[in-house]
Design a protein around this motif. Structure first.
Motif, PDB file in Angstrom:
ATOM      1  N   PRO A  41      78.132  63.003  35.175  1.00 59.63           N
ATOM      2  CA  PRO A  41      77.206  62.110  35.902  1.00 59.63           C
ATOM      3  C   PRO A  41      77.554  61.991  37.383  1.00 59.63           C
ATOM      4  O   PRO A  41      76.637  61.808  38.212  1.00 59.63           O
ATOM      5  CB  PRO A  41      77.393  60.752  35.192  1.00 59.63           C
ATOM      6  CG  PRO A  41      77.907  61.098  33.832  1.00 59.63           C
ATOM      7  CD  PRO A  41      78.755  62.308  34.031  1.00 59.63           C
ATOM      8  N   LEU A  42      78.854  62.105  37.717  1.00 61.22           N
ATOM      9  CA  LEU A  42      79.249  62.027  39.120  1.00 61.22           C
ATOM     10  C   LEU A  42      78.723  63.234  39.884  1.00 61.22           C
ATOM     11  O   LEU A  42      78.217  63.111  41.006  1.00 61.22           O
ATOM     12  CB  LEU A  42      80.778  61.951  39.226  1.00 61.22           C
ATOM     13  CG  LEU A  42      81.438  60.767  38.507  1.00 61.22           C
ATOM     14  CD1 LEU A  42      82.960  60.885  38.579  1.00 61.22           C
ATOM     15  CD2 LEU A  42      80.990  59.447  39.113  1.00 61.22           C
ATOM     16  N   MET A  43      78.846  64.426  39.281  1.00 57.66           N
ATOM     17  CA  MET A  43      78.356  65.629  39.951  1.00 57.66           C
ATOM     18  C   MET A  43      76.832  65.630  40.043  1.00 57.66           C
ATOM     19  O   MET A  43      76.250  65.993  41.068  1.00 57.66           O
ATOM     20  CB  MET A  43      78.846  66.881  39.214  1.00 57.66           C
ATOM     21  CG  MET A  43      80.353  67.086  39.317  1.00 57.66           C
ATOM     22  SD  MET A  43      80.912  68.643  38.586  1.00 57.66           S
ATOM     23  CE  MET A  43      80.115  69.844  39.638  1.00 57.66           C
ATOM     24  N   TRP A  44      76.171  65.208  38.957  1.00 60.20           N
ATOM     25  CA  TRP A  44      74.710  65.154  39.001  1.00 60.20           C
ATOM     26  C   TRP A  44      74.238  64.066  39.976  1.00 60.20           C
ATOM     27  O   TRP A  44      73.177  64.193  40.608  1.00 60.20           O
ATOM     28  CB  TRP A  44      74.144  64.894  37.600  1.00 60.20           C
ATOM     29  CG  TRP A  44      74.260  66.096  36.708  1.00 60.20           C
ATOM     30  CD1 TRP A  44      75.269  66.368  35.842  1.00 60.20           C
ATOM     31  CD2 TRP A  44      73.356  67.194  36.634  1.00 60.20           C
ATOM     32  NE1 TRP A  44      75.049  67.573  35.209  1.00 60.20           N
ATOM     33  CE2 TRP A  44      73.875  68.107  35.672  1.00 60.20           C
ATOM     34  CE3 TRP A  44      72.151  67.513  37.264  1.00 60.20           C
ATOM     35  CZ2 TRP A  44      73.251  69.295  35.349  1.00 60.20           C
ATOM     36  CZ3 TRP A  44      71.515  68.704  36.924  1.00 60.20           C
ATOM     37  CH2 TRP A  44      72.061  69.580  35.989  1.00 60.20           C
ATOM     38  N   SER A  50      72.065  64.830  47.312  1.00 62.00           N
ATOM     39  CA  SER A  50      71.832  65.973  48.205  1.00 62.00           C
ATOM     40  C   SER A  50      70.358  66.359  48.259  1.00 62.00           C
ATOM     41  O   SER A  50      69.870  66.891  49.259  1.00 62.00           O
ATOM     42  CB  SER A  50      72.666  67.179  47.749  1.00 62.00           C
ATOM     43  OG  SER A  50      72.247  67.630  46.467  1.00 62.00           O
ATOM     44  N   TYR A  51      69.620  66.089  47.160  1.00 66.08           N
ATOM     45  CA  TYR A  51      68.185  66.437  47.140  1.00 66.08           C
ATOM     46  C   TYR A  51      67.358  65.474  47.994  1.00 66.08           C
ATOM     47  O   TYR A  51      66.451  65.887  48.732  1.00 66.08           O
ATOM     48  CB  TYR A  51      67.681  66.425  45.697  1.00 66.08           C
ATOM     49  CG  TYR A  51      66.221  66.793  45.561  1.00 66.08           C
ATOM     50  CD1 TYR A  51      65.808  68.113  45.634  1.00 66.08           C
ATOM     51  CD2 TYR A  51      65.251  65.799  45.388  1.00 66.08           C
ATOM     52  CE1 TYR A  51      64.468  68.448  45.530  1.00 66.08           C
ATOM     53  CE2 TYR A  51      63.907  66.115  45.283  1.00 66.08           C
ATOM     54  CZ  TYR A  51      63.524  67.460  45.352  1.00 66.08           C
ATOM     55  OH  TYR A  51      62.187  67.769  45.257  1.00 66.08           O
ATOM     56  N   GLY A  63      74.728  72.841  44.445  1.00 66.97           N
ATOM     57  CA  GLY A  63      74.950  71.778  43.466  1.00 66.97           C
ATOM     58  C   GLY A  63      74.344  72.070  42.112  1.00 66.97           C
ATOM     59  O   GLY A  63      74.925  71.760  41.074  1.00 66.97           O
ATOM     60  N   ILE A  64      73.126  72.675  42.102  1.00 69.31           N
ATOM     61  CA  ILE A  64      72.494  73.005  40.815  1.00 69.31           C
ATOM     62  C   ILE A  64      73.373  73.957  40.009  1.00 69.31           C
ATOM     63  O   ILE A  64      73.632  73.755  38.816  1.00 69.31           O
ATOM     64  CB  ILE A  64      71.097  73.635  41.053  1.00 69.31           C
ATOM     65  CG1 ILE A  64      70.131  72.600  41.615  1.00 69.31           C
ATOM     66  CG2 ILE A  64      70.544  74.206  39.746  1.00 69.31           C
ATOM     67  CD1 ILE A  64      68.755  73.165  41.936  1.00 69.31           C
ATOM     68  N   ILE A  96      84.183  73.990  43.838  1.00 69.95           N
ATOM     69  CA  ILE A  96      83.130  74.575  44.687  1.00 69.95           C
ATOM     70  C   ILE A  96      82.137  73.504  45.112  1.00 69.95           C
ATOM     71  O   ILE A  96      81.694  73.453  46.269  1.00 69.95           O
ATOM     72  CB  ILE A  96      82.417  75.723  43.941  1.00 69.95           C
ATOM     73  CG1 ILE A  96      83.402  76.869  43.660  1.00 69.95           C
ATOM     74  CG2 ILE A  96      81.226  76.235  44.748  1.00 69.95           C
ATOM     75  CD1 ILE A  96      82.830  77.961  42.769  1.00 69.95           C
ATOM     76  N   HIS A  97      81.799  72.641  44.169  1.00 72.30           N
ATOM     77  CA  HIS A  97      80.854  71.565  44.435  1.00 72.30           C
ATOM     78  C   HIS A  97      81.364  70.667  45.559  1.00 72.30           C
ATOM     79  O   HIS A  97      80.631  70.388  46.522  1.00 72.30           O
ATOM     80  CB  HIS A  97      80.656  70.747  43.153  1.00 72.30           C
ATOM     81  CG  HIS A  97      79.632  69.670  43.268  1.00 72.30           C
ATOM     82  ND1 HIS A  97      78.314  69.858  42.941  1.00 72.30           N
ATOM     83  CD2 HIS A  97      79.733  68.371  43.662  1.00 72.30           C
ATOM     84  CE1 HIS A  97      77.644  68.738  43.134  1.00 72.30           C
ATOM     85  NE2 HIS A  97      78.486  67.813  43.574  1.00 72.30           N
ATOM     86  N   GLU A  98      82.610  70.224  45.454  1.00 76.34           N
ATOM     87  CA  GLU A  98      83.147  69.296  46.450  1.00 76.34           C
ATOM     88  C   GLU A  98      83.489  69.993  47.766  1.00 76.34           C
ATOM     89  O   GLU A  98      83.389  69.375  48.837  1.00 76.34           O
ATOM     90  CB  GLU A  98      84.379  68.584  45.885  1.00 76.34           C
ATOM     91  CG  GLU A  98      84.096  67.681  44.698  1.00 76.34           C
ATOM     92  CD  GLU A  98      82.989  66.677  44.979  1.00 76.34           C
ATOM     93  OE1 GLU A  98      82.842  66.246  46.147  1.00 76.34           O
ATOM     94  OE2 GLU A  98      82.252  66.331  44.032  1.00 76.34           O
ATOM     95  N   PHE A  99      83.888  71.276  47.702  1.00 76.62           N
ATOM     96  CA  PHE A  99      84.186  71.984  48.947  1.00 76.62           C
ATOM     97  C   PHE A  99      82.913  72.189  49.760  1.00 76.62           C
ATOM     98  O   PHE A  99      82.907  72.035  50.994  1.00 76.62           O
ATOM     99  CB  PHE A  99      84.839  73.332  48.648  1.00 76.62           C
ATOM    100  CG  PHE A  99      85.363  74.033  49.876  1.00 76.62           C
ATOM    101  CD1 PHE A  99      86.501  73.593  50.518  1.00 76.62           C
ATOM    102  CD2 PHE A  99      84.684  75.120  50.401  1.00 76.62           C
ATOM    103  CE1 PHE A  99      86.972  74.220  51.661  1.00 76.62           C
ATOM    104  CE2 PHE A  99      85.141  75.766  51.548  1.00 76.62           C
ATOM    105  CZ  PHE A  99      86.290  75.310  52.173  1.00 76.62           C
TER     106      PHE A  99
END
Length: 440
Positions: A41-44, A50-51, A63-64, A96-99
Motif C-alpha cells: 500500500p505504501l508503494m501504491w 505521482s499520478y 512506479g507501475i 528502484i521505486h525509491e531511487f
C-alpha cells in the motif's frame, strides 16, 4: 500470526511447496509475506501521488512496473522455492521505486532517500547475512551518489507539487511506524516462542537426567557389589582371562559412577543448589588424598607424581575441601593421567603470591589442540577425547572445574602444546590461583 485471514491462506499455500519446512522457515516466510502486503500500500500510495501530483510522467511509469513486480514477487518463491530470491526481487523493486522518486523529487533534498535505511533492515530480518550485506552496500552507494551530486552543486528538480510533498512525507511516517511495529511484533513472537521452547527443553533434560541417574544408580550398585563378591569367590583362581574380565567390570562400573557424579554436579550447578562452605584448606592434605585415590591409575601407567610435601607443608588457602578434592584437582589430575603416556611424569608446583597461592599442575602428555583450548571450559563445547590408554570421559569435566574454581573465588588458566606441534616439549599446564583470605 495465527488468525485465519487471506494473508495466512497465502502463507499456507506457499508453504505447501516445502512440506518439511521448519518452524523457523515458516516464521521467515510469514514475515516476508506480511512485509510485502504491508509495504505494497505504501508503494501504491506513492504511485497515486505521482499520478496526480507529479509533473513528470516518468515517475508514474516507473512506479507501475516496480509496484507490480513488488506485489507479485512472492510467486517466485512458489516456482523456485527460494525465499532469498523472492526477497531480493521484492527489495529490488522497492529500491528502484525509491531511487527514481529521489532523482525526480529533489535528489539529496528529497524525503525519499530515508527509505534506503529500511532496505537492509528488511533483508537482515527476513533473509541471510549475504542479503543484508548486499542491500547495505547498495543503499550506501545510492545515498552516497545523491550526496556527491549535492556536493558538486547539481541540484535535481522536484516534479512534485506542494500537496504531493506533504502526502509523500505522510506516507513515510506511516510506513516507518507500520514496518517497525511489524518487525517488533515478529521479534516478540519469536522471542517468546523460543524462550518457552528453551524452558520446556531444559525441563525435559533435567527430568531425563534425574531419571537416568536414579535408574542407573541402583543396578550399578548391585553390579559393584556382585563384582566385589565375585572377586572374593575367585580370589584363588589364577586364570588370567577371569581376572581380566573382573578388571574390565570394575573399570567400567567406576567410569559409569564418575559420569553419574558429574551429571549430578552439573544439575546442582544449573539449579543453583551449589553453596560452598569455606575453610582453611592445606594443599598437602588435598594432594595426599588425591594420591591415594589415583594411586592405582598412576601405577597402571607407570606415571610418577612429583610434588614436594616438605616445601609446601604450611601452604594453605581458603576453599571448600570437597570441591577442591573432587570437582577441581580430582578432575584435573584425572585428565593429566588420562592424556599422559606410560612412564611420564606429572608435576604439581606452588607459588606463594601477594594475592594468594598459585598451583600449577603440569603434565607431559599429548597436549590440547589450539581450537579446543578456546572452548575448553565451555559447557559441553568439546567432545569427549579418548586417553592414551583408551580411557573415556564425559566431555564436560573442564566446565565443572571452572565453575567450582569460580565458586571458590579463584581463577584458572591453561597453556598447552600438542605432540605434533612440539615433539620435544609438549604437554599441558593448568594454573589455579586461590585466595588466602576471602576478604583480600
Amino acid at each position: 500470526m495465527n488468525p485465519v485471514n487471506p494473508i495466512n491462506k497465502i502463507i499456507r499455500f506457499l508453504a505447501l511447496r516445502e512440506p518439511d519446512m521448519s518452524v523457523r522457515d515458516i516464521s521467515q516466510l510469514s514475515l516476508y509475506i506480511y512485509t510485502v502486503f504491508l509495504t505494497a500500500p505504501l508503494m501504491w500510495g506513492h504511485l497515486v501521488i505521482s499520478y496526480f501530483f507529479c509533473h513528470n510522467p516518468l515517475l508514474y511509469q516507473i512506479g507501475i512496473g516496480t509496484c507490480l513486480i513488488h506485489f507479485f514477487s512472492p510467486i517466485l518463491y512458489y516456482f523456485f522455492g527460494s525465499l532469498s530470491l523472492a526477497l531480493n526481487i521484492t527489495i529490488l523493486a522497492g529500491f528502484i521505486h525509491e531511487f527514481s522518486w529521489s532523482i525526480l523529487t529533489g535528489g539529496f533534498f528529497s524525503v525519499s532517500p530515508i527509505w534506503f535505511a529500511v532496505l537492509p533492515m528488511i533483508a537482515g530480518l527476513i533473509g541471510t547475512k549475504r542479503d543484508l550485506l548486499l542491500w547495505f552496500i547498495l543503499s550506501i552507494v545510492a545515498a552516497t551518489y545523491l550526496f556527491i551530486l549535492h556536493l558538486n552543486g547539481i541540484v535535481l528538480q522536484s516534479y512534485l507539487n506542494e500537496t504531493g510533498e506533504v502526502l509523500g512525507r505522510v506516507l513515510i511516517m506511516i510506513g516507518f511506524i507500520l514496518l517497525n511495529s511489524l518487525f517488533m511484533f515478529a521479534y516478540m513472537v519469536d522471542r517468546d516462542r523460543f524462550y518457552h521452547a528453551i524452558v520446556e527443553k531444559k525441563e525435559q533434560i533435567d527430568t531425563l537426567l534425574t531419571l537416568v541417574g536414579h535408574d542407573i544408580s541402583n543396578p550399578l550398585t548391585v553390579v559393584n557389589l556382585s563384582a566385589k563378591r565375585l572377586s572374593k569367590l575367585l580370589s584363588t583362581n589364577e586364570d588370567p582371562d577371569i581376572q581380566k574380565c573382573l578388571t574390565r567390570i570394575n573399570s567400567c562400573t567406576s567410569g559409569i559412577s564418575n559420569i553419574l557424579t558429574q551429571i549430578r554436579d552439573l544439575q546442582s550447578i544449573k539449579q543453583g543448589k551449589v553453596e560452598l562452605k569455606f575453610e582453611k584448606v592445606y594443599l598437602n592434605q588435598v594432594i595426599e588424598y588425591l594420591y591415594r585415590v589415583f594411586e592405582s591409575k598412576l601405577h597402571d601407567k607407570n606415571i610418577k607424581l612429583k610434588y614436594d610435601y616438605a616445601a609446601n607443608e604450611h601452604i594453605y588457602f581458603m576453599g571448600n575441601s570437597t570441591a577442591l578434592k573432587y570437582q577441581i584437582f580430582g578432575n584435573l589430575l584425572s585428565n593429566a593421567i588420562k592424556f599422559s603416556e606410560i612412564g611420564q611424569e606429572i608435576e604439581i608446583s606452588v607459588d606463594e603470591r601477594s594475592d594468594g597461592v598459585q598451583v600449577h599442575l603440569i603434565d607431559r602428555g599429548v597436549g590440547i589442540e589450539e581450537e579446543l583450548l578456546e572452548v575448553l571450559f565451555e559447557n559441553n563445547s568439546i567432545p569427549s577425547r579418548v586417553g592414551t590408554s583408551g580411557e573415556k570421559g564425559t566431555g564436560f569435566g573442564m566446565s565443572i572445574v571452572k565453575t567450582f574454581v569460580e565458586l571458590s573465588h579463584g581463577t584458572i588458566s591453561v597453556h598447552s602444546k600438542t605432540k605434533e606441534v612440539s615433539p620435544d616439549n609438549h604437554g599441558t599446564q593448568f594454573s589455579l590461583l586461590f585466595k588466602k583470605t576471602l576478604f583480600s
